[in-house]
Design a protein around this motif. Structure first.
Motif, PDB file in Angstrom:
ATOM      1  N   ALA A 114      -3.000  -4.707  -8.195  1.00 42.81           N
ATOM      2  CA  ALA A 114      -3.744  -4.797  -6.933  1.00 42.81           C
ATOM      3  C   ALA A 114      -5.230  -4.969  -7.224  1.00 42.81           C
ATOM      4  CB  ALA A 114      -3.525  -3.530  -6.111  1.00 42.81           C
ATOM      5  N   ILE A 119       0.280   6.494  -6.894  1.00 41.58           N
ATOM      6  CA  ILE A 119      -1.031   7.086  -7.205  1.00 41.58           C
ATOM      7  C   ILE A 119      -0.997   8.599  -6.997  1.00 41.58           C
ATOM      8  CG2 ILE A 119      -3.436   7.237  -6.409  1.00 41.58           C
ATOM      9  CD1 ILE A 119      -3.339   4.187  -5.924  1.00 41.58           C
ATOM     10  N   ARG A 153       0.824  -1.216   0.000  1.00 40.25           N
ATOM     11  CA  ARG A 153       0.000   0.000   0.000  1.00 40.25           C
ATOM     12  C   ARG A 153       0.854   1.259   0.000  1.00 40.25           C
ATOM     13  NH1 ARG A 153      -5.200  -0.143   2.707  1.00 40.25           N
ATOM     14  NH2 ARG A 153      -5.795  -0.276   0.530  1.00 40.25           N
ATOM     15  N   PHE A 162      -5.436   1.862 -12.395  1.00 42.34           N
ATOM     16  CA  PHE A 162      -4.543   1.768 -11.237  1.00 42.34           C
ATOM     17  C   PHE A 162      -4.363   0.303 -10.811  1.00 42.34           C
ATOM     18  CE2 PHE A 162      -5.715   6.323 -10.049  1.00 42.34           C
ATOM     19  CZ  PHE A 162      -4.472   6.825 -10.363  1.00 42.34           C
ATOM     20  N   ARG A 203       2.050   1.955  -3.415  1.00 43.68           N
ATOM     21  CA  ARG A 203       0.954   2.371  -4.297  1.00 43.68           C
ATOM     22  C   ARG A 203       0.547   3.815  -4.040  1.00 43.68           C
ATOM     23  NH1 ARG A 203      -1.760  -2.528  -2.816  1.00 43.68           N
ATOM     24  NH2 ARG A 203      -3.272  -1.245  -1.698  1.00 43.68           N
ATOM     25  N   ILE A 222      -7.397  -0.635  -4.348  1.00 47.42           N
ATOM     26  CA  ILE A 222      -7.209   0.665  -5.010  1.00 47.42           C
ATOM     27  C   ILE A 222      -8.250   1.660  -4.500  1.00 47.42           C
ATOM     28  CG2 ILE A 222      -7.323   1.887  -7.228  1.00 47.42           C
ATOM     29  CD1 ILE A 222      -4.820   0.196  -7.010  1.00 47.42           C
ATOM     30  N   ASP A 239      -7.132   2.889  -1.274  1.00 49.90           N
ATOM     31  CA  ASP A 239      -6.012   3.820  -1.492  1.00 49.90           C
ATOM     32  C   ASP A 239      -6.543   5.205  -1.850  1.00 49.90           C
ATOM     33  OD1 ASP A 239      -4.385   1.612  -1.236  1.00 49.90           O
ATOM     34  OD2 ASP A 239      -3.915   1.448  -3.379  1.00 49.90           O
ATOM     35  N   TYR A 263      -0.596  -1.219 -10.701  1.00 46.73           N
ATOM     36  CA  TYR A 263       0.030  -1.605  -9.447  1.00 46.73           C
ATOM     37  C   TYR A 263      -0.310  -3.035  -9.032  1.00 46.73           C
ATOM     38  CZ  TYR A 263       0.994   3.333  -9.465  1.00 46.73           C
ATOM     39  OH  TYR A 263       1.427   4.568  -9.837  1.00 46.73           O
TER      40      TYR A 263
END
Lengths: 273, 273
Positions: A33, A10, A3, A27, A6, A38, A41, A31
Protein backbone atom coordinates in the motif's frame (compact mmCIF):
# COMPACT_ATOMS: atom_id res chain seq x y z
CA UNK A 1 -5.26 -5.23 -0.03
CA UNK A 2 -8.27 -3.46 1.40
CA UNK A 3 -8.06 -1.07 4.35
CA UNK A 4 -10.13 -3.43 6.51
CA UNK A 5 -7.61 -6.22 5.96
CA UNK A 6 -4.64 -3.94 6.58
CA UNK A 7 -6.14 -2.71 9.86
CA UNK A 8 -6.38 -6.29 11.12
CA UNK A 9 -2.80 -7.07 10.07
CA UNK A 10 -1.39 -3.84 11.49
CA UNK A 11 -3.29 -4.22 14.78
CA UNK A 12 -1.96 -7.75 15.23
CA UNK A 13 1.60 -6.71 14.37
CA UNK A 14 1.57 -3.73 16.71
CA UNK A 15 0.11 -5.69 19.63
CA UNK A 16 2.83 -8.33 19.17
CA UNK A 17 5.63 -5.72 18.91
CA UNK A 18 5.12 -3.08 21.62
CA UNK A 19 7.80 -0.43 22.28
CA UNK A 20 9.43 -1.23 18.97
CA UNK A 21 9.94 1.39 16.30
CA UNK A 22 8.20 0.19 13.12
CA UNK A 23 8.82 2.13 9.91
CA UNK A 24 6.01 3.15 7.56
CA UNK A 25 7.83 1.53 4.61
CA UNK A 26 7.75 -1.80 6.49
CA UNK A 27 3.96 -1.74 6.60
CA UNK A 28 3.73 -0.26 3.07
CA UNK A 29 5.77 -3.16 1.71
CA UNK A 30 4.09 -5.86 3.80
CA UNK A 31 0.62 -4.79 2.73
CA UNK A 32 1.49 -3.39 -0.72
CA UNK A 33 0.00 0.00 0.00
CA UNK A 34 1.03 3.63 -0.40
CA UNK A 35 2.70 5.25 2.58
CA UNK A 36 -0.13 7.79 2.73
CA UNK A 37 -2.68 4.98 3.10
CA UNK A 38 -0.59 3.34 5.83
CA UNK A 39 -0.35 6.69 7.57
CA UNK A 40 -4.15 6.95 7.59
CA UNK A 41 -4.43 3.36 8.84
CA UNK A 42 -2.13 4.17 11.74
CA UNK A 43 -4.23 7.18 12.70
CA UNK A 44 -7.30 4.95 12.87
CA UNK A 45 -5.43 2.32 14.91
CA UNK A 46 -4.03 4.97 17.24
CA UNK A 47 -7.47 6.46 17.93
CA UNK A 48 -8.99 3.06 18.60
CA UNK A 49 -6.15 1.96 20.94
CA UNK A 50 -6.73 5.13 22.94
CA UNK A 51 -10.50 4.58 22.94
CA UNK A 52 -10.03 1.08 24.28
CA UNK A 53 -7.63 2.30 26.98
CA UNK A 54 -4.78 0.18 25.63
CA UNK A 55 -2.18 2.89 24.99
CA UNK A 56 -1.17 4.89 21.94
CA UNK A 57 1.06 5.02 18.89
CA UNK A 58 4.00 7.38 19.27
CA UNK A 59 5.15 8.93 16.00
CA UNK A 60 8.87 9.30 15.46
CA UNK A 61 9.66 11.77 12.66
CA UNK A 62 12.53 11.68 10.18
CA UNK A 63 14.11 9.27 7.71
CA UNK A 64 14.56 6.53 10.31
CA UNK A 65 11.18 7.31 11.85
CA UNK A 66 7.98 5.38 12.20
CA UNK A 67 5.57 4.47 14.96
CA UNK A 68 5.98 2.83 18.33
CA UNK A 69 3.12 1.28 20.29
CA UNK A 70 3.33 2.43 23.92
CA UNK A 71 1.14 0.24 26.15
CA UNK A 72 -0.64 2.49 28.65
CA UNK A 73 -3.49 0.70 30.28
CA UNK A 74 -6.45 2.81 31.35
CA UNK A 75 -6.32 3.77 35.04
CA UNK A 76 -9.99 3.12 35.78
CA UNK A 77 -9.90 -0.30 34.10
CA UNK A 78 -6.68 -1.12 36.00
CA UNK A 79 -8.28 -0.23 39.31
CA UNK A 80 -11.38 -2.30 38.58
CA UNK A 81 -9.17 -5.23 37.61
CA UNK A 82 -7.02 -5.08 40.74
CA UNK A 83 -10.09 -4.69 42.95
CA UNK A 84 -11.45 -7.96 41.58
CA UNK A 85 -8.06 -9.63 42.08
CA UNK A 86 -8.09 -8.44 45.72
CA UNK A 87 -11.51 -10.03 46.24
CA UNK A 88 -10.18 -13.34 44.91
CA UNK A 89 -7.13 -13.18 47.16
CA UNK A 90 -8.85 -12.39 50.44
CA UNK A 91 -10.28 -15.90 50.70
CA UNK A 92 -9.05 -17.12 54.13
CA UNK A 93 -8.37 -20.57 52.62
CA UNK A 94 -5.39 -18.97 50.91
CA UNK A 95 -3.62 -18.33 54.22
CA UNK A 96 -0.45 -20.35 54.67
CA UNK A 97 1.85 -20.54 57.67
CA UNK A 98 4.35 -17.70 57.99
CA UNK A 99 1.82 -15.13 56.82
CA UNK A 100 2.16 -16.15 53.18
CA UNK A 101 -0.75 -16.28 50.80
CA UNK A 102 -1.40 -19.09 48.32
CA UNK A 103 -1.32 -17.36 44.92
CA UNK A 104 0.03 -20.12 42.65
CA UNK A 105 -3.34 -20.74 41.03
CA UNK A 106 -3.72 -17.08 40.09
CA UNK A 107 -0.10 -16.81 38.99
CA UNK A 108 -0.71 -19.90 36.85
CA UNK A 109 -3.29 -18.10 34.71
CA UNK A 110 -1.62 -16.64 31.60
CA UNK A 111 -4.32 -13.96 31.10
CA UNK A 112 -4.01 -12.75 34.71
CA UNK A 113 -0.23 -12.70 34.55
CA UNK A 114 -0.34 -10.79 31.28
CA UNK A 115 -2.65 -8.18 32.78
CA UNK A 116 -0.30 -7.75 35.76
CA UNK A 117 2.56 -7.30 33.30
CA UNK A 118 0.53 -4.75 31.37
CA UNK A 119 0.07 -2.63 34.51
CA UNK A 120 3.75 -2.61 35.46
CA UNK A 121 4.69 -1.86 31.84
CA UNK A 122 2.27 1.09 31.94
CA UNK A 123 4.16 2.45 34.93
CA UNK A 124 7.67 1.70 33.62
CA UNK A 125 7.24 2.39 29.87
CA UNK A 126 8.83 5.87 30.04
CA UNK A 127 11.97 4.76 31.94
CA UNK A 128 13.99 3.33 29.02
CA UNK A 129 14.33 -0.01 30.79
CA UNK A 130 16.81 -2.34 29.06
CA UNK A 131 16.09 -5.56 30.98
CA UNK A 132 13.65 -6.98 33.53
CA UNK A 133 15.35 -8.76 36.43
CA UNK A 134 13.60 -11.30 38.64
CA UNK A 135 14.53 -14.13 40.97
CA UNK A 136 13.50 -17.76 40.53
CA UNK A 137 10.79 -19.07 40.70
CA UNK A 138 7.52 -17.26 41.25
CA UNK A 139 8.49 -13.88 39.85
CA UNK A 140 9.40 -15.39 36.47
CA UNK A 141 5.99 -15.36 34.74
CA UNK A 142 5.25 -11.78 35.85
CA UNK A 143 8.72 -10.67 34.74
CA UNK A 144 8.14 -12.14 31.25
CA UNK A 145 4.76 -10.44 31.03
CA UNK A 146 6.29 -7.06 31.90
CA UNK A 147 9.20 -7.67 29.51
CA UNK A 148 6.89 -8.64 26.66
CA UNK A 149 5.16 -5.23 26.91
CA UNK A 150 8.48 -3.35 27.28
CA UNK A 151 10.12 -5.41 24.52
CA UNK A 152 13.26 -6.13 26.57
CA UNK A 153 14.89 -9.37 27.75
CA UNK A 154 14.36 -11.06 31.12
CA UNK A 155 17.31 -11.87 33.35
CA UNK A 156 16.75 -14.50 36.04
CA UNK A 157 18.70 -14.46 39.30
CA UNK A 158 18.98 -17.96 40.74
CA UNK A 159 19.30 -19.29 44.25
CA UNK A 160 21.63 -22.04 43.06
CA UNK A 161 24.23 -22.02 40.27
CA UNK A 162 23.49 -24.40 37.39
CA UNK A 163 26.05 -26.14 35.21
CA UNK A 164 24.23 -24.97 32.09
CA UNK A 165 24.82 -21.31 32.83
CA UNK A 166 28.58 -20.76 32.53
CA UNK A 167 30.52 -18.48 34.90
CA UNK A 168 28.55 -16.53 37.49
CA UNK A 169 28.66 -13.71 40.02
CA UNK A 170 27.20 -14.51 43.43
CA UNK A 171 26.45 -12.70 46.68
CA UNK A 172 25.29 -13.64 50.15
CA UNK A 173 22.52 -11.63 51.76
CA UNK A 174 20.40 -11.73 54.89
CA UNK A 175 16.75 -12.53 54.35
CA UNK A 176 14.66 -9.70 55.80
CA UNK A 177 12.10 -11.68 57.74
CA UNK A 178 13.85 -14.95 58.63
CA UNK A 179 17.30 -13.36 59.16
CA UNK A 180 18.85 -16.36 57.37
CA UNK A 181 21.91 -16.00 55.17
CA UNK A 182 21.05 -16.85 51.58
CA UNK A 183 22.87 -16.89 48.25
CA UNK A 184 21.99 -15.37 44.89
CA UNK A 185 23.67 -16.06 41.59
CA UNK A 186 23.63 -14.34 38.23
CA UNK A 187 25.36 -15.59 35.08
CA UNK A 188 28.03 -13.18 33.92
CA UNK A 189 26.95 -13.06 30.32
CA UNK A 190 23.27 -12.60 31.12
CA UNK A 191 23.47 -8.84 31.76
CA UNK A 192 25.59 -6.12 30.21
CA UNK A 193 27.53 -3.79 32.47
CA UNK A 194 25.70 -0.56 33.25
CA UNK A 195 22.27 -1.66 32.03
CA UNK A 196 19.13 0.17 33.17
CA UNK A 197 16.77 -2.40 34.67
CA UNK A 198 13.60 -2.91 36.65
CA UNK A 199 13.18 -5.62 39.29
CA UNK A 200 9.95 -7.64 39.35
CA UNK A 201 8.81 -10.11 42.02
CA UNK A 202 5.56 -11.68 43.17
CA UNK A 203 5.66 -10.99 46.91
CA UNK A 204 7.56 -8.67 49.23
CA UNK A 205 7.64 -8.89 52.99
CA UNK A 206 10.55 -7.01 54.55
CA UNK A 207 12.21 -6.76 51.13
CA UNK A 208 15.37 -8.76 51.88
CA UNK A 209 15.20 -10.64 48.60
CA UNK A 210 14.85 -7.49 46.52
CA UNK A 211 17.62 -5.84 48.53
CA UNK A 212 19.75 -8.89 47.71
CA UNK A 213 19.01 -8.53 44.00
CA UNK A 214 19.97 -4.84 44.22
CA UNK A 215 23.32 -5.76 45.79
CA UNK A 216 23.95 -8.36 43.12
CA UNK A 217 23.08 -5.86 40.39
CA UNK A 218 25.66 -3.44 41.80
CA UNK A 219 28.29 -5.96 40.70
CA UNK A 220 27.04 -5.39 37.15
CA UNK A 221 26.92 -1.59 37.61
CA UNK A 222 23.24 -1.84 36.73
CA UNK A 223 20.90 1.06 37.39
CA UNK A 224 17.66 -0.02 39.08
CA UNK A 225 15.08 2.35 37.58
CA UNK A 226 12.01 0.66 39.06
CA UNK A 227 10.90 -2.10 41.43
CA UNK A 228 7.52 -3.78 41.01
CA UNK A 229 5.94 -6.37 43.29
CA UNK A 230 2.53 -7.91 42.78
CA UNK A 231 1.78 -8.09 46.51
CA UNK A 232 3.38 -6.49 49.54
CA UNK A 233 2.80 -7.55 53.14
CA UNK A 234 1.91 -4.29 54.87
CA UNK A 235 2.47 -5.73 58.35
CA UNK A 236 6.20 -5.80 57.67
CA UNK A 237 6.36 -2.11 56.82
CA UNK A 238 8.42 -1.15 59.90
CA UNK A 239 11.22 -3.59 59.10
CA UNK A 240 11.26 -2.80 55.41
CA UNK A 241 14.70 -2.48 53.81
CA UNK A 242 13.31 -1.51 50.37
CA UNK A 243 11.22 1.65 50.20
CA UNK A 244 11.07 2.79 46.59
CA UNK A 245 8.80 0.22 44.95
CA UNK A 246 5.45 -0.14 43.21
CA UNK A 247 2.92 -2.68 44.50
CA UNK A 248 -0.38 -3.66 42.92
CA UNK A 249 -1.77 -5.27 46.05
CA UNK A 250 -1.32 -4.77 49.81
CA UNK A 251 -1.90 -7.61 52.25
CA UNK A 252 -2.41 -6.68 55.89
CA UNK A 253 -3.81 -7.85 59.23
CA UNK A 254 -2.89 -11.43 58.46
CA UNK A 255 -3.97 -13.64 61.32
CA UNK A 256 -3.56 -17.33 60.56
CA UNK A 257 -5.25 -18.40 63.78
CA UNK A 258 -8.47 -16.45 63.28
CA UNK A 259 -8.28 -16.97 59.49
CA UNK A 260 -8.34 -13.25 58.85
CA UNK A 261 -6.77 -11.23 56.10
CA UNK A 262 -7.18 -7.85 54.42
CA UNK A 263 -6.33 -7.44 50.75
CA UNK A 264 -6.33 -3.91 49.32
CA UNK A 265 -5.03 -2.04 46.30
CA UNK A 266 -1.29 -1.36 46.39
CA UNK A 267 0.59 1.93 46.14
CA UNK A 268 0.38 1.73 42.31
CA UNK A 269 -2.91 3.58 42.61
CA UNK A 270 -1.67 6.19 45.10
CA UNK A 271 0.89 7.79 42.81
CA UNK A 272 0.10 10.68 40.52
CA UNK A 273 0.27 10.16 36.78
CA UNK B 1 -18.74 2.81 15.83
CA UNK B 2 -17.32 2.36 12.33
CA UNK B 3 -16.36 -1.01 10.92
CA UNK B 4 -12.70 0.01 10.77
CA UNK B 5 -12.71 0.72 14.52
CA UNK B 6 -14.55 -2.49 15.33
CA UNK B 7 -12.06 -4.54 13.31
CA UNK B 8 -9.19 -3.15 15.40
CA UNK B 9 -11.01 -3.81 18.67
CA UNK B 10 -12.10 -7.30 17.66
CA UNK B 11 -8.63 -8.24 16.38
CA UNK B 12 -7.04 -7.13 19.64
CA UNK B 13 -9.62 -8.97 21.73
CA UNK B 14 -9.30 -12.18 19.76
CA UNK B 15 -5.50 -12.18 19.84
CA UNK B 16 -5.60 -11.69 23.62
CA UNK B 17 -8.20 -14.46 24.10
CA UNK B 18 -7.25 -17.47 21.98
CA UNK B 19 -9.12 -20.77 22.35
CA UNK B 20 -11.93 -19.03 24.16
CA UNK B 21 -15.50 -19.11 22.95
CA UNK B 22 -16.66 -15.52 22.44
CA UNK B 23 -20.33 -14.90 21.75
CA UNK B 24 -21.55 -12.58 19.00
CA UNK B 25 -23.74 -10.68 21.49
CA UNK B 26 -20.60 -9.88 23.50
CA UNK B 27 -19.04 -8.09 20.53
CA UNK B 28 -22.40 -6.59 19.49
CA UNK B 29 -22.80 -5.06 22.93
CA UNK B 30 -19.17 -3.97 23.33
CA UNK B 31 -19.17 -2.16 19.98
CA UNK B 32 -22.87 -1.22 19.85
CA UNK B 33 -23.41 -2.91 16.50
CA UNK B 34 -25.95 -5.29 14.99
CA UNK B 35 -25.13 -8.98 15.20
CA UNK B 36 -25.19 -9.15 11.39
CA UNK B 37 -22.47 -6.46 11.22
CA UNK B 38 -20.37 -8.29 13.81
CA UNK B 39 -20.81 -11.47 11.83
CA UNK B 40 -19.41 -9.75 8.74
CA UNK B 41 -16.54 -8.30 10.79
CA UNK B 42 -15.65 -11.77 11.99
CA UNK B 43 -15.58 -13.10 8.43
CA UNK B 44 -13.11 -10.37 7.47
CA UNK B 45 -10.97 -11.07 10.56
CA UNK B 46 -11.04 -14.80 9.90
CA UNK B 47 -9.91 -14.38 6.28
CA UNK B 48 -7.09 -12.07 7.27
CA UNK B 49 -5.86 -14.32 10.11
CA UNK B 50 -5.68 -17.16 7.60
CA UNK B 51 -3.91 -14.97 5.04
CA UNK B 52 -1.31 -14.01 7.62
CA UNK B 53 -0.78 -17.65 8.63
CA UNK B 54 -1.89 -17.00 12.20
CA UNK B 55 -4.76 -19.44 12.48
CA UNK B 56 -8.51 -19.18 12.05
CA UNK B 57 -11.81 -18.45 13.75
CA UNK B 58 -13.85 -21.53 14.49
CA UNK B 59 -17.60 -20.94 14.45
CA UNK B 60 -19.68 -22.66 17.10
CA UNK B 61 -23.38 -22.71 16.17
CA UNK B 62 -26.35 -22.54 18.49
CA UNK B 63 -27.70 -20.34 21.30
CA UNK B 64 -24.50 -20.62 23.35
CA UNK B 65 -22.37 -20.36 20.23
CA UNK B 66 -19.87 -17.84 18.98
CA UNK B 67 -16.34 -17.86 17.63
CA UNK B 68 -13.08 -19.27 18.94
CA UNK B 69 -9.67 -18.18 17.69
CA UNK B 70 -7.55 -21.26 17.04
CA UNK B 71 -3.86 -20.30 16.71
CA UNK B 72 -2.36 -22.32 13.85
CA UNK B 73 0.94 -20.89 12.77
CA UNK B 74 1.86 -21.32 9.13
CA UNK B 75 4.17 -24.30 8.53
CA UNK B 76 6.51 -22.55 6.13
CA UNK B 77 6.90 -19.54 8.41
CA UNK B 78 7.50 -21.88 11.37
CA UNK B 79 10.23 -23.70 9.51
CA UNK B 80 11.94 -20.48 8.47
CA UNK B 81 11.78 -19.25 12.04
CA UNK B 82 13.26 -22.41 13.56
CA UNK B 83 16.01 -22.51 10.89
CA UNK B 84 17.12 -19.04 11.96
CA UNK B 85 17.00 -20.09 15.62
CA UNK B 86 19.21 -23.09 14.77
CA UNK B 87 21.78 -20.79 13.14
CA UNK B 88 21.88 -18.66 16.30
CA UNK B 89 22.30 -21.72 18.51
CA UNK B 90 25.11 -23.43 16.62
CA UNK B 91 27.65 -20.81 17.74
CA UNK B 92 30.43 -22.91 19.41
CA UNK B 93 30.73 -20.27 22.16
CA UNK B 94 27.43 -21.59 23.46
CA UNK B 95 28.96 -24.97 24.36
CA UNK B 96 29.06 -25.64 28.07
CA UNK B 97 30.57 -28.60 29.93
CA UNK B 98 28.39 -31.70 30.03
CA UNK B 99 27.21 -31.22 26.45
CA UNK B 100 24.77 -28.46 27.43
CA UNK B 101 24.17 -25.41 25.32
CA UNK B 102 23.91 -21.85 26.67
CA UNK B 103 20.40 -20.74 25.69
CA UNK B 104 19.49 -18.36 28.54
CA UNK B 105 19.88 -15.27 26.36
CA UNK B 106 17.48 -16.63 23.74
CA UNK B 107 15.06 -17.91 26.39
CA UNK B 108 15.20 -14.42 27.93
CA UNK B 109 13.67 -12.82 24.83
CA UNK B 110 9.89 -12.54 25.24
CA UNK B 111 9.23 -12.43 21.48
CA UNK B 112 11.27 -15.60 20.87
CA UNK B 113 9.62 -17.42 23.76
CA UNK B 114 6.19 -16.37 22.51
CA UNK B 115 6.96 -17.72 19.05
CA UNK B 116 8.11 -21.05 20.52
CA UNK B 117 4.86 -21.16 22.49
CA UNK B 118 2.91 -20.42 19.31
CA UNK B 119 4.44 -23.43 17.56
CA UNK B 120 3.70 -25.88 20.37
CA UNK B 121 0.17 -24.48 20.68
CA UNK B 122 -0.28 -25.06 16.94
CA UNK B 123 0.58 -28.72 17.48
CA UNK B 124 -1.43 -29.20 20.68
CA UNK B 125 -4.49 -27.00 19.96
CA UNK B 126 -6.71 -29.94 18.97
CA UNK B 127 -5.94 -32.08 22.05
CA UNK B 128 -8.28 -30.38 24.57
CA UNK B 129 -5.39 -29.75 26.94
CA UNK B 130 -6.52 -28.50 30.36
CA UNK B 131 -3.15 -27.48 31.83
CA UNK B 132 0.49 -27.06 30.81
CA UNK B 133 2.94 -28.71 33.19
CA UNK B 134 6.61 -27.76 33.43
CA UNK B 135 9.46 -28.06 35.90
CA UNK B 136 11.33 -25.13 37.43
CA UNK B 137 13.18 -23.12 36.17
CA UNK B 138 14.00 -22.89 32.49
CA UNK B 139 10.86 -24.45 31.12
CA UNK B 140 8.63 -21.89 32.84
CA UNK B 141 8.63 -19.09 30.24
CA UNK B 142 7.98 -21.52 27.37
CA UNK B 143 5.21 -23.20 29.36
CA UNK B 144 3.49 -19.83 29.90
CA UNK B 145 3.82 -18.99 26.22
CA UNK B 146 2.18 -22.29 25.23
CA UNK B 147 -0.50 -21.86 27.90
CA UNK B 148 -1.31 -18.33 26.78
CA UNK B 149 -2.14 -19.62 23.28
CA UNK B 150 -4.08 -22.61 24.63
CA UNK B 151 -5.83 -20.46 27.25
CA UNK B 152 -5.15 -22.91 30.09
CA UNK B 153 -3.26 -22.60 33.39
CA UNK B 154 0.38 -23.47 34.00
CA UNK B 155 1.36 -25.91 36.74
CA UNK B 156 4.96 -25.80 37.95
CA UNK B 157 6.68 -28.86 39.36
CA UNK B 158 9.43 -27.87 41.79
CA UNK B 159 12.70 -29.49 42.80
CA UNK B 160 12.23 -28.29 46.38
CA UNK B 161 9.06 -27.80 48.42
CA UNK B 162 8.31 -24.18 49.42
CA UNK B 163 6.47 -23.08 52.53
CA UNK B 164 4.20 -20.87 50.43
CA UNK B 165 2.71 -23.80 48.57
CA UNK B 166 0.73 -25.80 51.10
CA UNK B 167 0.64 -29.60 51.10
CA UNK B 168 2.44 -31.42 48.30
CA UNK B 169 2.94 -34.75 46.55
CA UNK B 170 6.55 -35.70 45.88
CA UNK B 171 8.42 -38.46 44.07
CA UNK B 172 12.04 -39.53 43.71
CA UNK B 173 13.36 -40.37 40.28
CA UNK B 174 16.66 -41.24 38.62
CA UNK B 175 18.08 -38.59 36.34
CA UNK B 176 18.59 -40.13 32.91
CA UNK B 177 22.11 -38.93 32.15
CA UNK B 178 23.73 -38.46 35.57
CA UNK B 179 21.99 -41.45 37.20
CA UNK B 180 21.52 -39.34 40.33
CA UNK B 181 18.42 -39.68 42.50
CA UNK B 182 16.41 -36.44 42.46
CA UNK B 183 13.16 -35.22 43.96
CA UNK B 184 10.15 -33.53 42.39
CA UNK B 185 7.30 -31.87 44.17
CA UNK B 186 3.85 -30.72 43.10
CA UNK B 187 1.39 -28.84 45.29
CA UNK B 188 -1.78 -30.85 45.83
CA UNK B 189 -4.20 -28.09 45.00
CA UNK B 190 -2.36 -27.03 41.85
CA UNK B 191 -3.82 -29.74 39.60
CA UNK B 192 -7.22 -31.40 39.51
CA UNK B 193 -7.43 -35.19 39.49
CA UNK B 194 -7.70 -36.65 36.00
CA UNK B 195 -6.73 -33.52 34.07
CA UNK B 196 -5.53 -33.74 30.47
CA UNK B 197 -2.16 -32.01 30.27
CA UNK B 198 0.88 -31.41 28.11
CA UNK B 199 4.42 -31.29 29.47
CA UNK B 200 6.76 -28.53 28.28
CA UNK B 201 10.50 -28.20 28.92
CA UNK B 202 13.46 -26.40 27.40
CA UNK B 203 15.95 -29.22 26.96
CA UNK B 204 15.82 -33.02 26.89
CA UNK B 205 18.80 -35.32 27.03
CA UNK B 206 17.92 -38.89 28.06
CA UNK B 207 14.51 -37.68 29.23
CA UNK B 208 14.83 -38.57 32.94
CA UNK B 209 13.30 -35.29 34.06
CA UNK B 210 10.27 -35.64 31.82
CA UNK B 211 9.90 -39.26 32.86
CA UNK B 212 9.95 -38.02 36.47
CA UNK B 213 7.20 -35.49 35.72
CA UNK B 214 5.14 -38.28 34.13
CA UNK B 215 5.50 -40.42 37.26
CA UNK B 216 4.50 -37.51 39.46
CA UNK B 217 1.48 -36.80 37.24
CA UNK B 218 0.33 -40.41 37.65
CA UNK B 219 -0.28 -39.54 41.31
CA UNK B 220 -2.82 -37.00 40.04
CA UNK B 221 -4.32 -39.45 37.52
CA UNK B 222 -3.40 -36.91 34.86
CA UNK B 223 -3.44 -37.85 31.19
CA UNK B 224 -0.30 -36.68 29.36
CA UNK B 225 -1.62 -35.82 25.88
CA UNK B 226 1.57 -34.24 24.58
CA UNK B 227 5.21 -33.58 25.43
CA UNK B 228 7.07 -30.62 23.91
CA UNK B 229 10.76 -29.78 24.30
CA UNK B 230 12.47 -26.84 22.67
CA UNK B 231 15.73 -28.74 22.13
CA UNK B 232 16.63 -32.40 22.29
CA UNK B 233 20.17 -33.79 22.46
CA UNK B 234 20.22 -36.35 19.69
CA UNK B 235 23.40 -38.02 20.95
CA UNK B 236 21.43 -39.39 23.88
CA UNK B 237 18.88 -41.11 21.65
CA UNK B 238 19.94 -44.66 22.57
CA UNK B 239 19.44 -44.11 26.29
CA UNK B 240 16.20 -42.25 25.90
CA UNK B 241 13.45 -43.12 28.36
CA UNK B 242 10.86 -40.83 26.74
CA UNK B 243 9.97 -41.51 23.13
CA UNK B 244 6.67 -39.81 22.35
CA UNK B 245 7.60 -36.12 22.28
CA UNK B 246 7.76 -33.13 19.95
CA UNK B 247 11.04 -31.20 19.60
CA UNK B 248 11.60 -27.95 17.71
CA UNK B 249 15.38 -28.34 17.60
CA UNK B 250 17.84 -31.25 17.56
CA UNK B 251 21.37 -30.85 18.87
CA UNK B 252 23.91 -33.45 17.84
CA UNK B 253 27.63 -34.20 17.43
CA UNK B 254 28.46 -32.07 20.44
CA UNK B 255 32.22 -32.08 20.94
CA UNK B 256 33.29 -29.62 23.62
CA UNK B 257 37.02 -30.23 22.93
CA UNK B 258 36.90 -29.44 19.22
CA UNK B 259 34.16 -26.82 19.79
CA UNK B 260 31.84 -28.57 17.38
CA UNK B 261 28.09 -28.76 17.35
CA UNK B 262 25.25 -29.46 14.93
CA UNK B 263 21.88 -27.79 15.39
CA UNK B 264 19.01 -28.92 13.18
CA UNK B 265 15.24 -28.74 13.03
CA UNK B 266 13.49 -31.07 15.48
CA UNK B 267 10.91 -33.78 14.84
CA UNK B 268 8.13 -31.12 14.87
CA UNK B 269 8.75 -30.75 11.16
CA UNK B 270 8.87 -34.47 10.40
CA UNK B 271 5.29 -35.23 11.39
CA UNK B 272 2.43 -35.10 8.97
CA UNK B 273 -0.27 -32.49 9.49
Amino acid sequence: MKRSDRLIGITNYIIEHPMQLISLPFFAETYQAAKSSISEDLTIVNNMLQNEGLGYLESVAGASGGVKYVPQYDKQQSETYIESLCRRLEDPERLLSGGYLFMSDILGEPITVRMIGRLFATRFASLNIEAVVTVATKGIPIAYAVASFLNVPVVIVRRDPKITEGSTVSINYVSGSSRKIQTMVLTKRSLEQGAKVCIIDDFMKAGGTIDGIKSLLKEFDAEVAGIGVLAEAEDEEDERVVTDYTSLIKISNVDVRSQQIDVQKGNYFEMEE
